[in-house]
Scaffold this motif. Structure first.
Motif, mmCIF file in Angstrom:
data_model
loop_
_atom_site.group_PDB
_atom_site.id
_atom_site.type_symbol
_atom_site.label_atom_id
_atom_site.label_comp_id
_atom_site.label_asym_id
_atom_site.label_seq_id
_atom_site.Cartn_x
_atom_site.Cartn_y
_atom_site.Cartn_z
ATOM 1 N N CYS A 116 0.841 -1.200 0.000
ATOM 2 C CA CYS A 116 0.000 0.000 0.000
ATOM 3 C C CYS A 116 0.879 1.255 0.000
ATOM 4 C CB CYS A 116 -0.959 0.003 1.188
ATOM 5 S SG CYS A 116 -0.223 0.356 2.783
ATOM 6 N N ARG A 117 0.302 2.336 -0.445
ATOM 7 C CA ARG A 117 1.048 3.598 -0.582
ATOM 8 C C ARG A 117 1.699 4.007 0.731
ATOM 9 N NH1 ARG A 117 1.232 9.069 -0.546
ATOM 10 N NH2 ARG A 117 1.623 10.131 -2.523
ATOM 11 N N ASP A 118 0.981 3.871 1.836
ATOM 12 C CA ASP A 118 1.510 4.301 3.129
ATOM 13 C C ASP A 118 2.701 3.468 3.598
ATOM 14 O OD1 ASP A 118 -0.405 6.282 3.224
ATOM 15 O OD2 ASP A 118 -1.744 5.175 4.570
ATOM 16 N N CYS A 119 2.775 2.196 3.195
ATOM 17 C CA CYS A 119 3.847 1.306 3.656
ATOM 18 C C CYS A 119 5.065 1.282 2.734
ATOM 19 C CB CYS A 119 3.317 -0.115 3.834
ATOM 20 S SG CYS A 119 2.223 -0.308 5.267
ATOM 21 N N ILE A 120 4.983 1.905 1.572
ATOM 22 C CA ILE A 120 6.106 1.858 0.634
ATOM 23 C C ILE A 120 7.393 2.420 1.243
ATOM 24 C CG2 ILE A 120 6.981 2.852 -1.540
ATOM 25 C CD1 ILE A 120 4.196 2.202 -2.742
ATOM 26 N N PRO A 121 7.377 3.598 1.889
ATOM 27 C CA PRO A 121 8.633 4.083 2.482
ATOM 28 C C PRO A 121 9.218 3.125 3.517
ATOM 29 C CG PRO A 121 7.008 5.848 2.374
ATOM 30 C CD PRO A 121 6.290 4.572 2.032
ATOM 31 N N GLU A 122 8.366 2.525 4.332
ATOM 32 C CA GLU A 122 8.834 1.573 5.349
ATOM 33 C C GLU A 122 9.433 0.333 4.704
ATOM 34 O OE1 GLU A 122 7.108 -1.029 9.110
ATOM 35 O OE2 GLU A 122 5.842 0.518 8.212
ATOM 36 N N ALA A 123 8.796 -0.177 3.647
ATOM 37 C CA ALA A 123 9.303 -1.364 2.956
ATOM 38 C C ALA A 123 10.686 -1.090 2.365
ATOM 39 C CB ALA A 123 8.331 -1.802 1.870
ATOM 40 N N ILE A 124 10.865 0.083 1.799
ATOM 41 C CA ILE A 124 12.170 0.439 1.227
ATOM 42 C C ILE A 124 13.220 0.557 2.332
ATOM 43 C CG2 ILE A 124 13.462 2.251 0.019
ATOM 44 C CD1 ILE A 124 10.835 2.770 -1.591
ATOM 45 N N ALA A 125 12.856 1.179 3.447
ATOM 46 C CA ALA A 125 13.793 1.333 4.561
ATOM 47 C C ALA A 125 14.177 -0.016 5.163
ATOM 48 C CB ALA A 125 13.177 2.231 5.636
ATOM 49 N N GLN A 126 13.270 -0.977 5.130
ATOM 50 C CA GLN A 126 13.491 -2.283 5.757
ATOM 51 C C GLN A 126 14.357 -3.205 4.909
ATOM 52 O OE1 GLN A 126 13.294 -3.404 8.692
ATOM 53 N NE2 GLN A 126 11.531 -4.701 9.021
ATOM 54 N N CYS A 127 14.295 -3.069 3.597
ATOM 55 C CA CYS A 127 14.940 -4.025 2.691
ATOM 56 C C CYS A 127 16.196 -3.421 2.051
ATOM 57 C CB CYS A 127 13.953 -4.449 1.608
ATOM 58 S SG CYS A 127 14.670 -5.534 0.357
ATOM 59 N N PRO A 128 17.374 -3.981 2.321
ATOM 60 C CA PRO A 128 18.601 -3.437 1.721
ATOM 61 C C PRO A 128 18.568 -3.428 0.198
ATOM 62 C CG PRO A 128 19.130 -5.014 3.447
ATOM 63 C CD PRO A 128 17.642 -5.083 3.237
ATOM 64 N N HIS A 129 17.989 -4.464 -0.413
ATOM 65 C CA HIS A 129 17.927 -4.527 -1.877
ATOM 66 C C HIS A 129 17.066 -3.400 -2.438
ATOM 67 C CE1 HIS A 129 18.244 -6.329 -5.825
ATOM 68 N NE2 HIS A 129 16.935 -6.322 -5.929
ATOM 69 N N LEU A 130 15.925 -3.133 -1.795
ATOM 70 C CA LEU A 130 15.054 -2.062 -2.274
ATOM 71 C C LEU A 130 15.659 -0.684 -2.026
ATOM 72 C CD1 LEU A 130 11.526 -3.407 -1.267
ATOM 73 C CD2 LEU A 130 12.460 -3.176 -3.578
ATOM 74 N N ARG A 131 16.442 -0.540 -0.970
ATOM 75 C CA ARG A 131 17.106 0.741 -0.733
ATOM 76 C C ARG A 131 18.024 1.100 -1.892
ATOM 77 N NH1 ARG A 131 17.499 -0.880 4.817
ATOM 78 N NH2 ARG A 131 19.668 -1.507 4.521
ATOM 79 N N GLU A 132 18.607 0.083 -2.517
ATOM 80 C CA GLU A 132 19.502 0.310 -3.654
ATOM 81 C C GLU A 132 18.752 0.432 -4.976
ATOM 82 O OE1 GLU A 132 22.583 -2.611 -3.886
ATOM 83 O OE2 GLU A 132 23.165 -2.341 -1.792
ATOM 84 N N ALA A 133 17.641 -0.266 -5.108
ATOM 85 C CA ALA A 133 16.961 -0.319 -6.410
ATOM 86 C C ALA A 133 15.473 -0.554 -6.242
ATOM 87 C CB ALA A 133 17.565 -1.433 -7.260
ATOM 88 N N ALA A 134 14.729 0.499 -5.970
ATOM 89 C CA ALA A 134 13.277 0.374 -5.811
ATOM 90 C C ALA A 134 12.562 1.142 -6.912
ATOM 91 C CB ALA A 134 12.850 0.904 -4.446
#
Length: 198
Positions: A116-134
């Protein structure tokens, strides 16, 4: 003091692992994989699913995915982090967070449930792979496409491991040899959206 992030709901936990006792039984089209002690709900889209407990006990295992929860969140369009609806109430489109590796959007399918839109920033912060390439998208519609599965071969009734982490479409003739761990979903009408900051 840093805020501790919650484990996404789709993540498997240490206390949920169980042995997979599978065998082959004769079916109308030849030998077919099944659990040694069948239960309702063993199958999804004609493919045998791996079993796990659903108690969320023990530490989260990153990046392991819980099979049943992953299927449920995709089937119902629920957020893989908070389990709320991932559908935008204004546009009717679903929010989806994918790895921006040059392939995820191009291939048109993924094993990731929506976010969901509200959880996208949290998901990126939680996952090292997404922090590099989301990459953030909205999706017009989606449908089951295939599974990520481990394949077995029969030796009489015994099931011998043959291949791990194989992508199969739902019409693949090897479906009778598969123990599915994740559902793959085909995304329709992907529309790129700005990366959402936390």
């Amino acid at each position: 003091m840093a805020t501790q992030l919650r484990a996404p709901a789709v993540v498997a936990h240490e206390g949920e692992a169980v042995p997979q006792y599978v065998i082959f039984a004769e079916g109308p089209n030849g030998p077919r994989l099944r659990h040694a002690r069948p239960r309702p709900g063993d199958w999804g889209y004609g493919v045998l699913r791996a079993r796990q407990k659903t108690n969320k006990r023990g530490r989260p295992i990153f990046p392991a995915v819980h099979t049943r929860r992953q299927w449920q969140y995709i089937d119902l369009g629920l957020c893989q982090v908070c389990t709320g609806s991932a559908r935008d109430p204004d546009s009717g489109r679903w929010w989806w967070l994918l790895s921006d590796d040059g392939q995820s959007a191009a291939q048109g399918y993924t094993n990731a449930p929506p976010t969901c839109r509200d959880c996208i920033p949290e998901a990126i912060a939680q996952c090292p792979h997404l922090r590099e390439a989301a990459a953030v998208y909205t999706v017009a519609n989606f449908e089951p496409y295939g599974v990520l599965a481990n394949l077995y071969q029969p030796l009489g009734e015994l099931a011998i491991p043959a291949m791990e982490k194989v992508e199969l479409t739902l019409s693949d003739p090897r479906g009778g040899q598969a123990l599915a761990t994740q559902l793959l979903v085909l995304l329709h009408g992907l529309q790129s959206e700005p990366l959402l900051a936390g």
